[in-house]
Structure formats: structure tokens, C-alpha cells
Design a protein around this motif. Structure first.
Motif, PDB file in Angstrom:
ATOM      1  N   MET A 194       0.843  -1.202   0.000  1.00 47.27           N
ATOM      2  CA  MET A 194       0.000   0.000   0.000  1.00 47.27           C
ATOM      3  C   MET A 194       0.873   1.245   0.000  1.00 47.27           C
ATOM      4  SD  MET A 194      -3.041   1.056   2.685  1.00 47.27           S
ATOM      5  CE  MET A 194      -3.891  -0.491   2.393  1.00 47.27           C
ATOM      6  N   LEU A 195       0.512   2.224  -0.841  1.00 43.65           N
ATOM      7  CA  LEU A 195       1.289   3.447  -0.962  1.00 43.65           C
ATOM      8  C   LEU A 195       1.271   4.233   0.344  1.00 43.65           C
ATOM      9  CD1 LEU A 195       2.842   5.149  -3.106  1.00 43.65           C
ATOM     10  CD2 LEU A 195       0.691   6.329  -3.549  1.00 43.65           C
ATOM     11  N   GLU A 196       2.428   4.731   0.755  1.00 43.93           N
ATOM     12  CA  GLU A 196       2.531   5.519   1.976  1.00 43.93           C
ATOM     13  C   GLU A 196       1.653   6.758   1.891  1.00 43.93           C
ATOM     14  OE1 GLU A 196       6.104   7.609   4.616  1.00 43.93           O
ATOM     15  OE2 GLU A 196       6.580   6.414   2.853  1.00 43.93           O
ATOM     16  N   MET A 197       1.001   7.116   2.983  1.00 48.92           N
ATOM     17  CA  MET A 197       0.029   8.210   2.989  1.00 48.92           C
ATOM     18  C   MET A 197       0.588   9.508   2.433  1.00 48.92           C
ATOM     19  SD  MET A 197      -2.075   7.872   6.581  1.00 48.92           S
ATOM     20  CE  MET A 197      -3.028   9.347   6.260  1.00 48.92           C
ATOM     21  N   LYS A 198       1.820   9.827   2.749  1.00 47.76           N
ATOM     22  CA  LYS A 198       2.369  11.114   2.337  1.00 47.76           C
ATOM     23  C   LYS A 198       2.490  11.234   0.825  1.00 47.76           C
ATOM     24  CE  LYS A 198       6.780  12.012   2.858  1.00 47.76           C
ATOM     25  NZ  LYS A 198       8.140  12.174   3.411  1.00 47.76           N
ATOM     26  N   TYR A 199       2.369  10.108   0.127  1.00 47.42           N
ATOM     27  CA  TYR A 199       2.491  10.136  -1.330  1.00 47.42           C
ATOM     28  C   TYR A 199       1.162   9.883  -2.046  1.00 47.42           C
ATOM     29  CZ  TYR A 199       7.440  10.079  -0.292  1.00 47.42           C
ATOM     30  OH  TYR A 199       8.688  10.399   0.187  1.00 47.42           O
ATOM     31  N   ALA A 203      -0.345  13.427 -13.477  1.00 49.40           N
ATOM     32  CA  ALA A 203       0.073  14.827 -13.350  1.00 49.40           C
ATOM     33  C   ALA A 203       0.840  15.096 -12.058  1.00 49.40           C
ATOM     34  CB  ALA A 203      -1.146  15.740 -13.437  1.00 49.40           C
ATOM     35  N   PHE A 204       0.514  14.357 -10.987  1.00 51.80           N
ATOM     36  CA  PHE A 204       1.225  14.555  -9.719  1.00 51.80           C
ATOM     37  C   PHE A 204       2.469  13.674  -9.591  1.00 51.80           C
ATOM     38  CE2 PHE A 204      -2.801  16.414  -7.887  1.00 51.80           C
ATOM     39  CZ  PHE A 204      -2.257  17.656  -7.631  1.00 51.80           C
ATOM     40  N   LEU A 205       2.760  12.883 -10.609  1.00 49.25           N
ATOM     41  CA  LEU A 205       3.995  12.103 -10.630  1.00 49.25           C
ATOM     42  C   LEU A 205       5.044  12.872 -11.421  1.00 49.25           C
ATOM     43  CD1 LEU A 205       5.480   9.373 -10.127  1.00 49.25           C
ATOM     44  CD2 LEU A 205       4.639   8.667 -12.379  1.00 49.25           C
ATOM     45  N   PRO A 206       6.216  13.145 -10.847  1.00 50.69           N
ATOM     46  CA  PRO A 206       7.249  13.854 -11.614  1.00 50.69           C
ATOM     47  C   PRO A 206       7.579  13.117 -12.896  1.00 50.69           C
ATOM     48  CG  PRO A 206       7.854  13.707  -9.291  1.00 50.69           C
ATOM     49  CD  PRO A 206       6.640  12.841  -9.478  1.00 50.69           C
ATOM     50  N   ALA A 207       7.710  13.856 -13.988  1.00 48.60           N
ATOM     51  CA  ALA A 207       8.061  13.249 -15.271  1.00 48.60           C
ATOM     52  C   ALA A 207       9.477  12.700 -15.220  1.00 48.60           C
ATOM     53  CB  ALA A 207       7.947  14.287 -16.384  1.00 48.60           C
ATOM     54  N   ALA A 208       9.706  11.616 -15.951  1.00 46.55           N
ATOM     55  CA  ALA A 208      11.022  10.972 -15.944  1.00 46.55           C
ATOM     56  C   ALA A 208      12.120  11.950 -16.350  1.00 46.55           C
ATOM     57  CB  ALA A 208      11.008   9.766 -16.880  1.00 46.55           C
ATOM     58  N   ALA A 209      11.831  12.817 -17.327  1.00 48.04           N
ATOM     59  CA  ALA A 209      12.835  13.794 -17.768  1.00 48.04           C
ATOM     60  C   ALA A 209      13.180  14.770 -16.654  1.00 48.04           C
ATOM     61  CB  ALA A 209      12.324  14.547 -18.995  1.00 48.04           C
ATOM     62  N   TYR A 232       9.323  10.721  -6.843  1.00 45.90           N
ATOM     63  CA  TYR A 232       9.340   9.746  -7.932  1.00 45.90           C
ATOM     64  C   TYR A 232       9.691   8.358  -7.394  1.00 45.90           C
ATOM     65  CZ  TYR A 232      10.468   7.647 -12.454  1.00 45.90           C
ATOM     66  OH  TYR A 232      10.509   6.825 -13.562  1.00 45.90           O
ATOM     67  N   GLN A 233      10.655   8.298  -6.485  1.00 44.16           N
ATOM     68  CA  GLN A 233      11.083   7.004  -5.957  1.00 44.16           C
ATOM     69  C   GLN A 233      10.039   6.348  -5.060  1.00 44.16           C
ATOM     70  OE1 GLN A 233      14.894   7.882  -4.142  1.00 44.16           O
ATOM     71  NE2 GLN A 233      15.998   7.534  -6.061  1.00 44.16           N
ATOM     72  N   ALA A 234       9.058   7.160  -4.576  1.00 43.95           N
ATOM     73  CA  ALA A 234       7.976   6.570  -3.793  1.00 43.95           C
ATOM     74  C   ALA A 234       7.133   5.633  -4.655  1.00 43.95           C
ATOM     75  CB  ALA A 234       7.097   7.662  -3.204  1.00 43.95           C
ATOM     76  N   TYR A 235       7.031   5.941  -5.937  1.00 47.85           N
ATOM     77  CA  TYR A 235       6.236   5.130  -6.854  1.00 47.85           C
ATOM     78  C   TYR A 235       7.094   4.127  -7.615  1.00 47.85           C
ATOM     79  CZ  TYR A 235       3.421   9.215  -5.817  1.00 47.85           C
ATOM     80  OH  TYR A 235       2.766  10.224  -5.146  1.00 47.85           O
ATOM     81  N   TYR A 236       8.377   4.476  -7.815  1.00 46.72           N
ATOM     82  CA  TYR A 236       9.295   3.595  -8.536  1.00 46.72           C
ATOM     83  C   TYR A 236      10.578   3.467  -7.725  1.00 46.72           C
ATOM     84  CZ  TYR A 236       6.105   4.546 -12.384  1.00 46.72           C
ATOM     85  OH  TYR A 236       4.985   4.666 -13.174  1.00 46.72           O
ATOM     86  N   PRO A 237      10.584   2.638  -6.678  1.00 45.08           N
ATOM     87  CA  PRO A 237      11.753   2.511  -5.810  1.00 45.08           C
ATOM     88  C   PRO A 237      12.985   2.061  -6.615  1.00 45.08           C
ATOM     89  CG  PRO A 237       9.847   1.422  -4.845  1.00 45.08           C
ATOM     90  CD  PRO A 237       9.462   1.779  -6.256  1.00 45.08           C
ATOM     91  N   PRO A 238      14.146   2.573  -6.245  1.00 42.83           N
ATOM     92  CA  PRO A 238      15.375   2.157  -6.938  1.00 42.83           C
ATOM     93  C   PRO A 238      15.590   0.637  -6.860  1.00 42.83           C
ATOM     94  CG  PRO A 238      15.795   4.025  -5.472  1.00 42.83           C
ATOM     95  CD  PRO A 238      14.416   3.543  -5.180  1.00 42.83           C
TER      96      PRO A 238
END
Length: 293
Positions: free
Chosen positions: A1-6, A235-241, A286-292
Motif C-alpha cells: 500500500m502506498l505511503e500516505m504522504k504520497y 500529473a502529480f507524478l514527476p516526469a522521468a525527464a 518519484y522514488q515513492a512510486y518507482y523505488p530504486p
């Protein structure tokens, strides 16, 4: 489950509709918000309350964050709270919040309900909806009213009625910027955008609204239609670029710092610590959604 802050997208689901409950379980929203307020007819309030814990359990089991929007009148609000507090419900959304004392009174009811449920005191967080001139005047105090506060949002439609104004960019811009400032000062999440959540027929227009909201400092938005959730998440996810550029900027700054410099230039722009902190925020989000790795 996604952390609340994100959390980004918070999708309303009427508590009385099996069809919408089943549909919500196939959606991409970060949070499913069981609605006991506007989408539930007055003669169905008790029925809606009786379904909250079962629906919340299904949503939580499927990996969603779970919120419940309660009603404003006190007699209904207390019943809603008693029916909603449980291990699967992370947040209660409070409509038409007038001032900080209202938030604290709700907190007292929550203390008792959590104790009865064997939950840690403070388990249930709160989102305040500011929807009238009194709430607008007290946003700073509302945002800081309780450690339970998770976020705050301006309710466009109700605010417009109470202010006798149109729902539009001119009328809603200042209340929303005030809300962002109050949330940041209190350390809670700014939720919303300049406009009405009811406008979902034009996805391009809605996408522009959410992009503007992100630029204004918002982190999340309510959604009343499933297609809005996809737009909000994107829109609330930072773009990869943007993330790649942020990483390059941080790397250059750290390289210059190792050589004893407090600032540097990057792609023709002067970079000092505030610029680097903003870049690190982009990377962290960004890493909250796509962890390294």
C-alpha cells in the motif's frame, strides 16, 4: 500500500452503490473514499453506515488507502464516526469545517472510538474541507488544529454557494493558494486544484487544472469520476525527464560542494541549496512510486 504522504488521487465511492464499489476495485486511484455525505440520500444514511466497515475491508485488502467522508450535522457526524473507525480506515474527511475547535471536538470522539476498537489513539487521520467564509477565515488554525490532520481542501461548489460567487479560476485562485500556504505552514498535505471536481467531461481541461495545481504546490486531488484518477496520478507524478535533470543537478552540486563551493551553475542557471532541496523533493517523490532497484 502506498505511503500516505504520497497519496495523489482520492476517488469518491458512494457507500450505497454495489456497482460503484465493484468498479472502484478496478481503478487506479491511490485512495478510495467511501462517501456518506452528498452521494447518499437522507433516508439511506443508516444503510450507508452499516456498510462502511465491510467496504473498507475490501478496499484495504485490495491495497488501496481508505478514507470516509462523513456528514456535517453533529448527530449524523457522531454516528458516522462510530460506524467508520476501524483498522482499515486511515482517514475521515470532514465537510464544512468552520474552525479549529470543530476538528478538536471530532478528535475527542475519535479518541473514544479508537479506544473501544483497540486501536492506537491517533490512528485515524483527518482531511478538512473548507467550504464557507468562516472556514476560509480560519484556514491557518484549521490546518494546525490537531496532530490528526492529514490534509485540507477547498470545496469549490459549496464555497461558491456560501460566497455567492461563480466557480471559476478568478474566484477560486486566492482561496486555493491560501490553502496551500496554510497546509505548508502546518506540515500537512495540500489537496485540490483551482476549479470544480464536478468538471470531468473534458479530460484535457482537467489535466491542465491538475498540472497547474502541482505547480501551485498541491500534492493530491479528489476525484468523482474514475477517469480523473488516471489524470491525477500522472500529473502529480514527476516526469522521468524532470527526475533525470534533478539527479544531474544534485550530482553537479555535490561535486562542487566537495571542492569547497557553496553554489554552482547548471544548464545556465545558478544553483544553491534551495534549488537542490527542490530537486531532491522531485527525486524522493518519484522514488515513492518507482523505488530504486
Amino acid at each position: 500500500m502506498l505511503e500516505m504522504k504520497y497519496w495523489r488521487s482520492i476517488l469518491f465511492v458512494p457507500a450505497t452503490s454495489d456497482r460503484f464499489v465493484e468498479s472502484a476495485l478496478r481503478r487506479s486511484a491511490d485512495v478510495l473514499q467511501i462517501d456518506l455525505e452528498d452521494s447518499v440520500a437522507p433516508d439511506e444514511k443508516d444503510f450507508a453506515r452499516s456498510r462502511v466497515r465491510t467496504i473498507a475491508g475490501r478496499f484495504a485488502q485490495a491495497g488501496y488507502g481508505v478514507a470516509v467522508r462523513i456528514n456535517r450535522p453533529w448527530r449524523q457526524a457522531v454516528r458516522d464516526i462510530e460506524a467508520s473507525v476501524g483498522k482499515d480506515v486511515a482517514v475521515l474527511t470532514l465537510p464544512k469545517v468552520p474552525d479549529a475547535s470543530y476538528v478538536r471536538f471530532v478528535g475527542e470522539v475519535l479518541d473514544a472510538c479508537e479506544a473501544e476498537q483497540g486501536l492506537p489513539i491517533g490512528h485515524t487521520r483527518l482531511i478538512a474541507m473548507v467550504e464557507d467564509p468562516e472556514g476560509l477565515a480560519n484556514m491557518g488554525e484549521i490546518a494546525a488544529a490537531s496532530p490528526r490532520m492529514y490534509g485540507m481542501i477547498v470545496g469549490a461548489e459549496d464555497l461558491a454557494v456560501s460566497m455567492q460567487m461563480a466557480v471559476g479560476d478568478d474566484t477560486l485562485y486566492i482561496p486555493n493558494v491560501m490553502a496551500v500556504a496554510a497546509c505548508r505552514r502546518a506540515g500537512i498535505t495540500p489537496i485540490g486544484f483551482v476549479g470544480s471536481v464536478a468538471d470531468f467531461d473534458d479530460p484535457d481541461d482537467f489535466r491542465d487544472k491538475i498540472r497547474r495545481a502541482r505547480a501551485l504546490g498541491f500534492n493530491a486531488a479528489f476525484c468523482i469520476h474514475p477517469r480523473q484518477a488516471d489524470i491525477v496520478n500522472e500529473a502529480f507524478l514527476p516526469a522521468a525527464a524532470d527526475v533525470d535533470e534533478a539527479r544531474q543537478l544534485v550530482a553537479e552540486f555535490e561535486s562542487q560542494m566537495a571542492q569547497g563551493r557553496a553554489a554552482c551553475t547548471f544548464k545556465g542557471r545558478m544553483v544553491d541549496l534551495p534549488v537542490v532541496l527542490r530537486a531532491r523533493q522531485i527525486i524522493e517523490r518519484y522514488q515513492a512510486y518507482y523505488p530504486p532497484g
